[in-house]
Design an enzyme around this catalytic site. Structure first.
Site, PDB file in Angstrom:
ATOM      1  N   SER A 262       0.850  -1.179   0.000  1.00  0.00           N
ATOM      2  CA  SER A 262       0.000   0.000   0.000  1.00  0.00           C
ATOM      3  C   SER A 262       0.884   1.226   0.000  1.00  0.00           C
ATOM      4  O   SER A 262       2.048   1.162   0.396  1.00  0.00           O
ATOM      5  CB  SER A 262      -0.877  -0.019   1.261  1.00  0.00           C
ATOM      6  OG  SER A 262      -1.449   1.239   1.500  1.00  0.00           O
TER       7      SER A 262
ATOM      8  N   TYR B 280      -0.681  -0.917  10.521  1.00  0.00           N
ATOM      9  CA  TYR B 280      -0.825  -1.316   9.126  1.00  0.00           C
ATOM     10  C   TYR B 280       0.394  -0.857   8.326  1.00  0.00           C
ATOM     11  O   TYR B 280       0.984  -1.629   7.570  1.00  0.00           O
ATOM     12  CB  TYR B 280      -2.116  -0.739   8.559  1.00  0.00           C
ATOM     13  CG  TYR B 280      -2.356  -1.080   7.113  1.00  0.00           C
ATOM     14  CD1 TYR B 280      -2.762  -2.355   6.749  1.00  0.00           C
ATOM     15  CD2 TYR B 280      -2.195  -0.127   6.110  1.00  0.00           C
ATOM     16  CE1 TYR B 280      -2.997  -2.675   5.420  1.00  0.00           C
ATOM     17  CE2 TYR B 280      -2.425  -0.432   4.787  1.00  0.00           C
ATOM     18  CZ  TYR B 280      -2.828  -1.704   4.443  1.00  0.00           C
ATOM     19  OH  TYR B 280      -3.047  -2.022   3.129  1.00  0.00           O
TER      20      TYR B 280
END
Length: 172
Positions: free
Chosen positions: A117, A130
C-alpha cells in the site's frame, strides 16, 4: 483472460467462503482453481504449495495479497491484535515465499509479487500498525530482489492506493 491458469488460495473455500470460491470457478472454469490456504498457518501453507507442485510441477508467480487493516489510535491495540496483523500481512508473505522459492530456483524463473500500500511509504494517522506491516513487506521484497536475481527470480512490490475514488497502482 490471457490464458494463464490461476490458483486462488483462501480460507475455508468449502464453508464460509464457498460463494466466493464458486464465483471464481464459474467465471473462469478452465483457467482457475481454488485451494484451501491460511497464510497464518504453517501446515495449511505447506499443504497448499505441496499439492500445487504435485499437480503442476511448477509455480511461476506468487502474489502475496492476503492482508488485514486496523484503523484507530495505534497505542490502543493490544499485542494480540498487533501480532495478528503482522502474522497476516508480513509473516504470511515470508511463509509463502519460503515455500515456493525452492521450486522457482530449480526452474530458474519466477516472480514474487508483494501487494502493499502507499501506507508502506507514507504513514497516515490511525494506521501505524498497518503501515509498519507494509513497510516490513516492502523491505522483504526489496531484499529478495537483490538476493534472487542470479536465480532468475524477480521480486516486485505492487503498492496500491485509493484517493477520491481513484485507484492508483505503483509497481516498484
Amino acid at each position: 483472460d490471457a490464458g494463464y491458469w490461476v490458483v486462488a488460495g483462501m480460507r475455508d473455500p468449502l464453508g464460509r467462503n464457498r460463494a466466493k470460491a464458486e464465483s471464481i470457478m464459474a467465471a473462469y472454469p478452465h483457467q482457475a482453481a481454488v485451494m484451501q490456504l491460511d497464510v497464518c498457518d504453517d501446515l495449511s501453507a505447506a499443504a497448499c504449495v505441496d499439492e500445487l507442485l504435485a499437480e503442476t510441477g511448477r509455480i511461476d508467480v506468487l502474489v502475496n495479497n492476503a492482508g488485514i487493516m486496523y484503523q484507530g489510535v495505534t497505542e490502543a491495540y493490544d499485542l494480540a491484535q498487533a501480532r495478528r496483523l503482522m502474522e497476516t500481512n508480513f509473516m504470511g508473505a515470508v511463509r509463502l515465499d519460503r515455500l515456493v522459492l525452492p521450486a522457482m530456483r530449480r526452474q530458474r524463473s519466477g516472480a514474487l509479487v508483494h501487494v502493499t500500500s502507499i501506507a508502506g511509504s507514507v504513514v497516515f494517522p490511525f494506521a501505524g500498525l498497518y503501515s509498519a506491516s507494509k513497510m516490513a513487506t516492502e523491505g522483504l521484497a526489496q531484499g529478495y530482489r537483490h538476493e534472487l536475481r542470479s536465480f532468475g527470480v524477480d521480486s516486485l512490490v505492487l503498492a496500491i492506493a485509493v484517493a477520491a475514488g481513484t485507484l492508483f497502482i505503483l509497481l516498484l
